[in-house]
Scaffold this motif. Structure first.
Motif, short mmCIF file in Angstrom:
data_model
loop_
_atom_site.label_atom_id
_atom_site.label_comp_id
_atom_site.label_asym_id
_atom_site.label_seq_id
_atom_site.Cartn_x
_atom_site.Cartn_y
_atom_site.Cartn_z
N GLU A 54 0.87 -1.19 0.00
CA GLU A 54 0.00 0.00 0.00
C GLU A 54 0.90 1.23 0.00
N PRO A 55 0.42 2.37 -0.51
CA PRO A 55 1.30 3.50 -0.80
C PRO A 55 2.14 4.05 0.35
N SER A 56 1.66 3.94 1.62
CA SER A 56 2.45 4.55 2.69
C SER A 56 3.53 3.60 3.23
N ARG A 57 3.57 2.37 2.70
CA ARG A 57 4.58 1.39 3.12
C ARG A 57 5.99 1.87 2.76
N GLN A 58 6.92 1.71 3.70
CA GLN A 58 8.29 2.10 3.41
C GLN A 58 8.88 1.16 2.34
N TYR A 59 9.75 1.72 1.52
CA TYR A 59 10.34 0.92 0.44
C TYR A 59 11.17 -0.24 1.00
N PHE A 60 11.07 -1.40 0.41
CA PHE A 60 12.00 -2.50 0.71
C PHE A 60 12.24 -3.24 -0.60
N ASP A 61 13.36 -3.96 -0.63
CA ASP A 61 13.69 -4.73 -1.84
C ASP A 61 12.60 -5.73 -2.14
N GLY A 62 12.09 -5.72 -3.33
CA GLY A 62 11.07 -6.71 -3.69
C GLY A 62 9.67 -6.13 -3.74
N ILE A 63 9.49 -4.92 -3.20
CA ILE A 63 8.13 -4.35 -3.11
C ILE A 63 7.52 -4.15 -4.52
N LYS A 64 8.39 -3.71 -5.45
CA LYS A 64 7.87 -3.45 -6.81
C LYS A 64 7.40 -4.74 -7.48
N GLU A 65 8.20 -5.80 -7.26
CA GLU A 65 7.85 -7.08 -7.87
C GLU A 65 6.55 -7.62 -7.27
N ILE A 66 6.43 -7.51 -5.94
CA ILE A 66 5.22 -8.05 -5.29
C ILE A 66 3.98 -7.37 -5.89
N LYS A 67 4.07 -6.04 -6.02
CA LYS A 67 2.92 -5.28 -6.55
C LYS A 67 2.61 -5.73 -7.99
N GLN A 68 3.67 -5.83 -8.78
CA GLN A 68 3.48 -6.21 -10.18
C GLN A 68 2.85 -7.59 -10.31
N TYR A 69 3.40 -8.56 -9.54
CA TYR A 69 2.84 -9.92 -9.58
C TYR A 69 1.39 -9.91 -9.09
N ALA A 70 1.14 -9.14 -8.01
CA ALA A 70 -0.20 -9.14 -7.41
C ALA A 70 -1.26 -8.70 -8.41
N TYR A 71 -0.87 -7.76 -9.30
CA TYR A 71 -1.84 -7.26 -10.28
C TYR A 71 -2.07 -8.29 -11.39
N GLU A 72 -1.06 -9.21 -11.55
CA GLU A 72 -1.17 -10.18 -12.65
C GLU A 72 -1.69 -11.54 -12.18
#
Ligand code: NAP
Length: 408
Positions: free
Chosen positions: A348-366
């Motif tokens: 969710e948008p207010s979550r602090q950045y961590f390695d892997g966050i972008k991938e999780i979001k991308q996979y979650a949408y697919e």
């Protein structure tokens, strides 16, 4: 003499009662017109508390309505605002408000109660209407063309003299709070309908900006109110983010959007209790404490959250409760809703950045399974690097979903 501290000295004082959701120029013009026409020294705006007829329809919280009323009246020395009703616990009745004001002002002070004619027309259904009209003169402000005959008939029938009422037509009252709320919700302008300061407040706090019909339901309003008290501001913002992301994922993957919202909103409801409180509550709700949960008591918040959601927030839907219960550990064979909340919590948008966050979001949408497998793998690895014990449910979940891990 123009402030509330002078209340004892006033010979004439008007109470302006309304929901003010939001306050607008119609209310302000009405109050000023009454003040001048009836020669009243001061007007005290009292945003309503919890009148019995309004259990279902209020949208903005008490504090918002109070603050907007303060902003709107700040530049008029004859206006003040009181928190009396919003601070009074339980149901609020105008008779109690007027009695309280009466006890503060001089005996010979003439009191007026100003409100909208449609609201005043219901007076015979209010608490102690006969006593109320003895204690104050009712000023019913109307939109142009208001038909008074029905209210006169009802008053006479109830044995209340129509002289207890003063009617005043205020053309500006063609502005209405309902219209303003509707305009905001569909992105139409509200400029010139209410003071700029109130407009800015509405915009900044995104009031009335509802995207989903359920956001104004009393149960959701009540949940938000309780969470506001139970959670730190940061956590509160996080839960709103998880609720919104869960709705987005539900829409993409064909899950129930309202359930996703509810589970997202409540997923961390037990998070901000101390370790001691959490362990005590586990005992109360019969949550078995193994070595991992005792040593990492924070992990209990998801299991506890489901119990609190049922017990404190009245959620009975097992799917929603499951999504709250397993949002931290995951589990084998998760429902669609469980996967959605588990994943939304990561990005969710207010979550602090961590390695892997972008991938999780991308996979979650697919693909939810790929995203769950990736997140479990990532989380377990991270926790091991921190020497934390891994909950067996997470290990079992990874075993279950490992076939969905993305190819490296
Ligand atoms: P409402 O049902 O929200 O409003 C009815 C109509 O009156 C709406 O068109 C509203 O326009 C207008 N209105 C409300 N307050 C106004 C004001 N001060 N000046 C001009 N127009 C006004 O009514 P409400 O706001 O909940 O209740 C009005 C007052 O009556 C409150 O003080 C409330 O506590 C009191 N009340 C007491 C009891 C009781 O003691 N049992 C029961 C009901 C109401 P907008 O929507 O544009 O404001």
């Amino acid at each position: 003499m123009n402030s509330l501290s002078d209340i004892k000295n006033y010979k004439t004082l008007a109470v302006m009662g309304g929901t003010f959701d939001p306050i607008h120029y119609g209310h302000l013009v009405a109050a000023e017109t009454v003040r001048q026409e009836l020669n009243i020294e001061h007007v005290l705006f009292i945003p309503s508390g919890r009148p019995p007829h309004k259990q279902k329809t209020r949208v903005a919280g008490d504090e918002h309505r109070y603050l907007m009323t303060v902003l709107a009246t700040a530049n008029n020395p004859y206006f003040d605002v009181s928190r009396m009703e919003i601070d009074r616990p339980g149901m609020t009745y105008t008779i109690d408000t007027i009695k309280e004001i009466r006890s503060q002002c001089s005996e010979d002070c003439k009191l007026y109660f100003i409100t909208g004619a449609d609201a005043a027309a219901e007076i015979i259904s209010w608490k102690d209407p006969h006593e109320l009209v003895k204690l104050c003169q009712i000023v019913a402000v109307t939109r142009p063309g208001y038909d008074k005959s029905k209210i006169f008939y009802e008053l006479r029938k109830a044995g209340i003299s129509p002289y207890s009422f003063t009617f005043l037509e205020v053309p500006a009252l063609s502005i209405s709070s309902t219209d303003i709320r509707n305009r905001v919700s569909v992105g139409k302008t509200i400029r010139y309908l209410l003071p700029e300061s109130v407009e800015q407040y509405i915009n900044k706090l995104k009031l009335y900006n509802y995207q989903h019909y359920w956001e104004t339901e009393p149960m959701i309003t009540e949940i938000n109110k309780k969470l506001h008290y139970m959670l730190s501001p940061k956590r509160f913002v996080h839960t709103q983010g998880v609720a919104d992301e869960s709705v987005k994922l539900a829409k993409i993957h064909g899950a129930d959007e309202k359930k996703a919202y509810l589970a997202g909103l409540l997923h961390d409801c037990a998070k901000d209790f101390s370790s001691k409180e959490k362990l005590k509550m586990c005992d109360k709700y019969g949550i078995e404490l193994d070595e991992i949960l005792v040593n990492q008591s924070d992990l209990t918040h998801a299991f506890l959250g489901a119990e609190l959601a049922r017990d404190m927030f009245g959620v009975t839907d097992e799917e929603v409760l499951g999504a709250i219960r397993y949002h931290t550990t995951g589990k084998p064979d998760m429902t669609k809703l469980e996967k959605i909340v588990y994943l939304a919590d990561f990005f969710e948008p207010s979550r602090q950045y961590f390695d892997g966050i972008k991938e999780i979001k991308q996979y979650a949408y697919e693909d939810l399974d790929t995203a769950v497998a990736f997140s479990l793998d990532h989380t377990i690895e991270y926790n091991r690097s921190k020497n934390r014990l891994i909950h067996p449910l997470s290990l079992q979940a990874l075993e279950y979903y490992k076939g969905s891990l993305p190819k490296k």
